[in-house]
Motif scaffolding. Structure first.
Motif, PDB file in Angstrom:
ATOM      1  N   ASP A 152       0.841  -1.202   0.000  1.00 38.68           N
ATOM      2  CA  ASP A 152       0.000   0.000   0.000  1.00 38.68           C
ATOM      3  C   ASP A 152       0.877   1.252   0.000  1.00 38.68           C
ATOM      4  O   ASP A 152       0.584   2.242  -0.682  1.00 38.68           O
ATOM      5  CB  ASP A 152      -0.920   0.010   1.220  1.00 38.68           C
ATOM      6  N   HIS A 153       1.967   1.202   0.765  1.00 37.48           N
ATOM      7  CA  HIS A 153       2.893   2.338   0.831  1.00 37.48           C
ATOM      8  C   HIS A 153       3.648   2.501  -0.492  1.00 37.48           C
ATOM      9  O   HIS A 153       4.053   3.614  -0.844  1.00 37.48           O
ATOM     10  CB  HIS A 153       3.884   2.124   1.977  1.00 37.48           C
ATOM     11  N   LEU A 154       3.826   1.394  -1.211  1.00 35.31           N
ATOM     12  CA  LEU A 154       4.548   1.411  -2.488  1.00 35.31           C
ATOM     13  C   LEU A 154       3.608   1.636  -3.672  1.00 35.31           C
ATOM     14  O   LEU A 154       3.920   1.234  -4.796  1.00 35.31           O
ATOM     15  CB  LEU A 154       5.302   0.091  -2.676  1.00 35.31           C
ATOM     16  N   SER A 155       2.485   2.253  -3.419  1.00 35.79           N
ATOM     17  CA  SER A 155       1.522   2.515  -4.489  1.00 35.79           C
ATOM     18  C   SER A 155       2.213   3.216  -5.664  1.00 35.79           C
ATOM     19  O   SER A 155       2.920   4.207  -5.492  1.00 35.79           O
ATOM     20  CB  SER A 155       0.389   3.400  -3.952  1.00 35.79           C
ATOM     21  N   GLY A 156       2.030   2.656  -6.851  1.00 36.41           N
ATOM     22  CA  GLY A 156       2.649   3.228  -8.046  1.00 36.41           C
ATOM     23  C   GLY A 156       4.007   2.642  -8.371  1.00 36.41           C
ATOM     24  O   GLY A 156       4.533   2.863  -9.468  1.00 36.41           O
ATOM     25  N   PHE A 157       4.589   1.893  -7.444  1.00 39.58           N
ATOM     26  CA  PHE A 157       5.890   1.264  -7.696  1.00 39.58           C
ATOM     27  C   PHE A 157       5.692   0.037  -8.575  1.00 39.58           C
ATOM     28  O   PHE A 157       4.863  -0.824  -8.290  1.00 39.58           O
ATOM     29  CB  PHE A 157       6.543   0.864  -6.375  1.00 39.58           C
ATOM     30  N   ASP A 158       6.464  -0.056  -9.645  1.00 41.42           N
ATOM     31  CA  ASP A 158       6.312  -1.164 -10.593  1.00 41.42           C
ATOM     32  C   ASP A 158       7.661  -1.840 -10.811  1.00 41.42           C
ATOM     33  O   ASP A 158       8.235  -1.789 -11.889  1.00 41.42           O
ATOM     34  CB  ASP A 158       5.749  -0.648 -11.922  1.00 41.42           C
ATOM     35  N   GLY A 159       8.157  -2.463  -9.757  1.00 44.35           N
ATOM     36  CA  GLY A 159       9.448  -3.129  -9.852  1.00 44.35           C
ATOM     37  C   GLY A 159       9.437  -4.425  -9.078  1.00 44.35           C
ATOM     38  O   GLY A 159       8.393  -5.034  -8.848  1.00 44.35           O
ATOM     39  N   MET A 160      10.613  -4.845  -8.663  1.00 42.90           N
ATOM     40  CA  MET A 160      10.774  -6.068  -7.895  1.00 42.90           C
ATOM     41  C   MET A 160      10.716  -5.734  -6.403  1.00 42.90           C
ATOM     42  O   MET A 160      11.296  -4.742  -5.960  1.00 42.90           O
ATOM     43  CB  MET A 160      12.117  -6.713  -8.226  1.00 42.90           C
ATOM     44  N   VAL A 161      10.027  -6.562  -5.625  1.00 42.81           N
ATOM     45  CA  VAL A 161       9.934  -6.367  -4.176  1.00 42.81           C
ATOM     46  C   VAL A 161      10.579  -7.566  -3.487  1.00 42.81           C
ATOM     47  O   VAL A 161      10.210  -8.715  -3.750  1.00 42.81           O
ATOM     48  CB  VAL A 161       8.466  -6.221  -3.718  1.00 42.81           C
ATOM     49  N   VAL A 162      11.549  -7.297  -2.616  1.00 46.27           N
ATOM     50  CA  VAL A 162      12.216  -8.348  -1.846  1.00 46.27           C
ATOM     51  C   VAL A 162      11.802  -8.192  -0.389  1.00 46.27           C
ATOM     52  O   VAL A 162      11.990  -7.132   0.206  1.00 46.27           O
ATOM     53  CB  VAL A 162      13.751  -8.260  -1.965  1.00 46.27           C
ATOM     54  N   VAL A 163      11.227  -9.253   0.176  1.00 47.27           N
ATOM     55  CA  VAL A 163      10.744  -9.224   1.558  1.00 47.27           C
ATOM     56  C   VAL A 163      11.754  -9.942   2.450  1.00 47.27           C
ATOM     57  O   VAL A 163      12.031 -11.137   2.270  1.00 47.27           O
ATOM     58  CB  VAL A 163       9.360  -9.890   1.677  1.00 47.27           C
ATOM     59  N   LEU A 164      12.311  -9.195   3.406  1.00 52.53           N
ATOM     60  CA  LEU A 164      13.292  -9.726   4.354  1.00 52.53           C
ATOM     61  C   LEU A 164      12.747  -9.589   5.774  1.00 52.53           C
ATOM     62  O   LEU A 164      11.682  -9.013   5.994  1.00 52.53           O
ATOM     63  CB  LEU A 164      14.615  -8.969   4.224  1.00 52.53           C
ATOM     64  N   TYR A 165      13.527 -10.086   6.747  1.00 50.19           N
ATOM     65  CA  TYR A 165      13.088 -10.073   8.142  1.00 50.19           C
ATOM     66  C   TYR A 165      14.159  -9.434   9.023  1.00 50.19           C
ATOM     67  O   TYR A 165      15.350  -9.730   8.882  1.00 50.19           O
ATOM     68  CB  TYR A 165      12.786 -11.498   8.625  1.00 50.19           C
ATOM     69  N   GLY A 166      13.716  -8.586   9.933  1.00 46.57           N
ATOM     70  CA  GLY A 166      14.642  -7.912  10.831  1.00 46.57           C
ATOM     71  C   GLY A 166      15.296  -8.822  11.845  1.00 46.57           C
ATOM     72  O   GLY A 166      16.277  -8.440  12.484  1.00 46.57           O
ATOM     73  N   ASP A 167      14.773 -10.046  12.002  1.00 51.79           N
ATOM     74  CA  ASP A 167      15.349 -10.988  12.967  1.00 51.79           C
ATOM     75  C   ASP A 167      16.065 -12.149  12.281  1.00 51.79           C
ATOM     76  O   ASP A 167      16.315 -13.183  12.892  1.00 51.79           O
ATOM     77  CB  ASP A 167      14.267 -11.522  13.911  1.00 51.79           C
ATOM     78  N   THR A 168      16.389 -11.976  10.990  1.00 48.31           N
ATOM     79  CA  THR A 168      17.127 -12.998  10.238  1.00 48.31           C
ATOM     80  C   THR A 168      18.389 -12.338   9.687  1.00 48.31           C
ATOM     81  O   THR A 168      18.407 -11.844   8.558  1.00 48.31           O
ATOM     82  CB  THR A 168      16.254 -13.575   9.105  1.00 48.31           C
ATOM     83  N   PRO A 169      19.463 -12.292  10.488  1.00 54.21           N
ATOM     84  CA  PRO A 169      20.579 -11.386  10.198  1.00 54.21           C
ATOM     85  C   PRO A 169      21.667 -11.901   9.267  1.00 54.21           C
ATOM     86  O   PRO A 169      22.535 -11.128   8.864  1.00 54.21           O
ATOM     87  CB  PRO A 169      21.173 -11.152  11.592  1.00 54.21           C
ATOM     88  N   PHE A 170      21.647 -13.197   8.903  1.00 56.94           N
ATOM     89  CA  PHE A 170      22.819 -13.754   8.229  1.00 56.94           C
ATOM     90  C   PHE A 170      22.691 -13.903   6.713  1.00 56.94           C
ATOM     91  O   PHE A 170      23.635 -14.359   6.063  1.00 56.94           O
ATOM     92  CB  PHE A 170      23.164 -15.124   8.826  1.00 56.94           C
ATOM     93  N   VAL A 171      21.563 -13.538   6.137  1.00 64.85           N
ATOM     94  CA  VAL A 171      21.419 -13.690   4.689  1.00 64.85           C
ATOM     95  C   VAL A 171      22.453 -12.816   3.978  1.00 64.85           C
ATOM     96  O   VAL A 171      22.726 -11.685   4.383  1.00 64.85           O
ATOM     97  CB  VAL A 171      19.985 -13.343   4.235  1.00 64.85           C
ATOM     98  N   ARG A 172      23.053 -13.364   2.908  1.00 66.91           N
ATOM     99  CA  ARG A 172      24.151 -12.690   2.223  1.00 66.91           C
ATOM    100  C   ARG A 172      23.661 -11.935   0.988  1.00 66.91           C
ATOM    101  O   ARG A 172      22.655 -12.296   0.375  1.00 66.91           O
ATOM    102  CB  ARG A 172      25.210 -13.716   1.816  1.00 66.91           C
ATOM    103  N   LYS A 173      24.401 -10.896   0.633  1.00 65.00           N
ATOM    104  CA  LYS A 173      24.070 -10.116  -0.561  1.00 65.00           C
ATOM    105  C   LYS A 173      24.031 -11.015  -1.791  1.00 65.00           C
ATOM    106  O   LYS A 173      23.118 -10.915  -2.624  1.00 65.00           O
ATOM    107  CB  LYS A 173      25.105  -9.008  -0.757  1.00 65.00           C
ATOM    108  N   GLU A 174      25.019 -11.908  -1.921  1.00 64.74           N
ATOM    109  CA  GLU A 174      25.091 -12.774  -3.096  1.00 64.74           C
ATOM    110  C   GLU A 174      23.847 -13.657  -3.216  1.00 64.74           C
ATOM    111  O   GLU A 174      23.372 -13.945  -4.323  1.00 64.74           O
ATOM    112  CB  GLU A 174      26.348 -13.648  -3.026  1.00 64.74           C
TER     113      GLU A 174
END
Length: 441
Positions: A90-112
């Motif tokens: 809802d906050h991204l209204s008008g955004f037409d791209g890719m959305v990546v959903v992450l978690y603030g309590d999952t700290p070890f995911v890598r950029k790669e």
């Protein structure tokens, strides 16, 4: 294509049994959410959102410490991950791209890993979940595949049927999708499940019903570690420290006892540094090449120069810079001090709010009296000076170049270049005192 990062951070974290929001607990000296924020920022996203609950003010206060400024979206009611993502969309209204959903309590995911996840999100499979294999699935949801890489559905742990607990391919919760497709799928979510919440994971089955492909990207199990309890946090700290120790060793740092050396996320140590056992390095520490950190030393917010020796049993606090070839010895505490090359404070000394020149010696028992109970004051000492043992330096004060203070002095006036400052009572000897004293027993 534009990318938006959404970090879910609205969970109450009741299992932490703490009055502090879960994502504000520290890992490697930094809040849990910062690890996710820091990694995702490396993707240089076009939009960066953090979904919070009623702890928004505390999170904003924490964010003030850092350079990042994500858009804060408040999830007024915590109705599940699907509802949180709806708030973000809802906050991204008008955004037409890719959305990546992450978690603030999952700290070890890598950029790669996130780069691979985004690349796996294609026209034919516009949704991709991050999954992992494990021999101990525990409370994780399970991924049910149609074929090797296509997800048929995701089953939350509470909704597993007999036999499904044996499935070892698990869902990390992290997902990437094209914004329009995500909006379409999230709008169809309902609460017909064991928790009565909107499960984000249900979009996998909804995608299949709508003839939309949903892929899985596999990562190492360690990257998906989530923190829900104090025990989880302690285990995660262990993983963080092991990774950081490995990084230091690979970069040419000598650790005499890796298992008793503790680092922070931002620790910066150059090669050819030797660290002895039982050393704790807090945030904001930089140690230059050739330095030696001796046993039982505590460092935070400081810079240690080349070939300097710190410790044993030394505490160097925030705002301190120690130059090259210095020696700071046992039971010395330093705070907010700039110490130039070749200077020594070998034992039993407190140095606070000070500037000390080159090749100066601070004698044992010296105290920089920098606090008058209301304000802090500064002590300045020049080059090639000698501060005698058990000197009290009453700030604000200046001791010049090639100057000295006599042992046992209380110095409350400036000492000019080349001068000796002495301030102590004249010694008086009482003849025969010992014999008189003994006669009174």
């Amino acid at each position: 294509m534009e990318v938006a990062i959404v970090i879910l951070a609205a969970g109450k974290g009741t299992r932490m049994k703490s009055s502090r929001p879960k994502i504000l607990h520290d890992l490697g000296g930094f809040p849990l959410y910062y690890h996710t924020l820091n990694t995702s920022q490396k993707l240089q996203p076009d939009r960066h959102l953090m979904i919070t609950g009623d702890d928004k003010k505390q999170i904003l206060t924490s964010l003030d410490r850092f350079d990042y400024d994500p858009e804060i979206v408040v999830q007024e009611q915590q109705l599940g991950t699907g509802h949180a993502v709806k708030c973000a969309l809802d906050h991204l209204s008008g955004f037409d791209g890719m959305v990546v959903v992450l978690y603030g309590d999952t700290p070890f995911v890598r950029k790669e890993t996130l780069v691979r996840l985004i690349a796996k999100t294609t026209k034919s499979k516009p949704i991709s979940f991050l999954g992992f294999q494990t021999q101990n699935p525990g409370n994780y949801g399970r991924l049910i595949l149609d074929d090797e890489e296509t997800i048929a559905r995701i089953i939350e742990h509470k909704d597993l049927q007999p036999g499904e607990e044996a499935i070892t391919l698990c869902n990390s919760g992290i997902v990437c999708g094209k914004s329009g497709i995500l909006r379409h799928l999230v709008a169809q979510l309902d609460t017909r499940n064991a928790s009565g919440e909107y499960y984000l994971t249900d979009i996998a089955e909804l995608a299949k019903r709508g003839n939309l492909g949903c892929s899985v990207t596999i990562c190492a199990e360690e990257e998906t570690i989530g923190i829900n309890t104090q025990e989880d946090l302690a285990l995660a700290e262990g993983v963080f420290q092991q990774n950081k120790r490995r990084e230091m060793l690979e970069n040419g740092v000598s650790l005499q006892s890796p298992e008793t050396t503790f680092f922070s996320l931002d620790t910066d140590i150059h090669n050819d540094v030797v660290i002895e056992p039982n050393v704790f390095i807090g945030t904001g520490v930089k140690i230059k090449s050739g330095a030696r950190i001796r046993a039982f030393t505590y460092l935070e917010g400081c810079i240690i120069g080349e070939n300097s020796v710190i410790g044993p049993f030394t505490r160097v606090r925030e705002g301190t810079t120690i130059g090259e070839n210095c020696h700071i010895g046992n039971f010395v505490e330093i705070k907010m001090a700039d110490i130039k090359a070749g200077t020594k404070a070998s034992h039993l000394t407190y140095i606070g709010d000070a500037e000390i020149g080159e090749n100066t010696n601070i004698g044992a028992g010296t105290i920089f009296c920098n606090y008058d109970g209301i304000h802090k004051h500064k002590t300045m000492i020049g080059n090639d000076s000698f501060i005698g043992s058990n000197t009290l330096l009453i700030s604000p004060i200046k001791v010049g170049n090639n100057a000295m203070t006599a042992a046992g002095s209380v110095i409350n006036k400036n000492v000019p270049d080349g001068a000796l400052g002495i301030s102590r009572s004249k010694q008086k000897n009482i003849e025969g005192f010992t014999k008189i004293r003994q006669s009174r027993k």
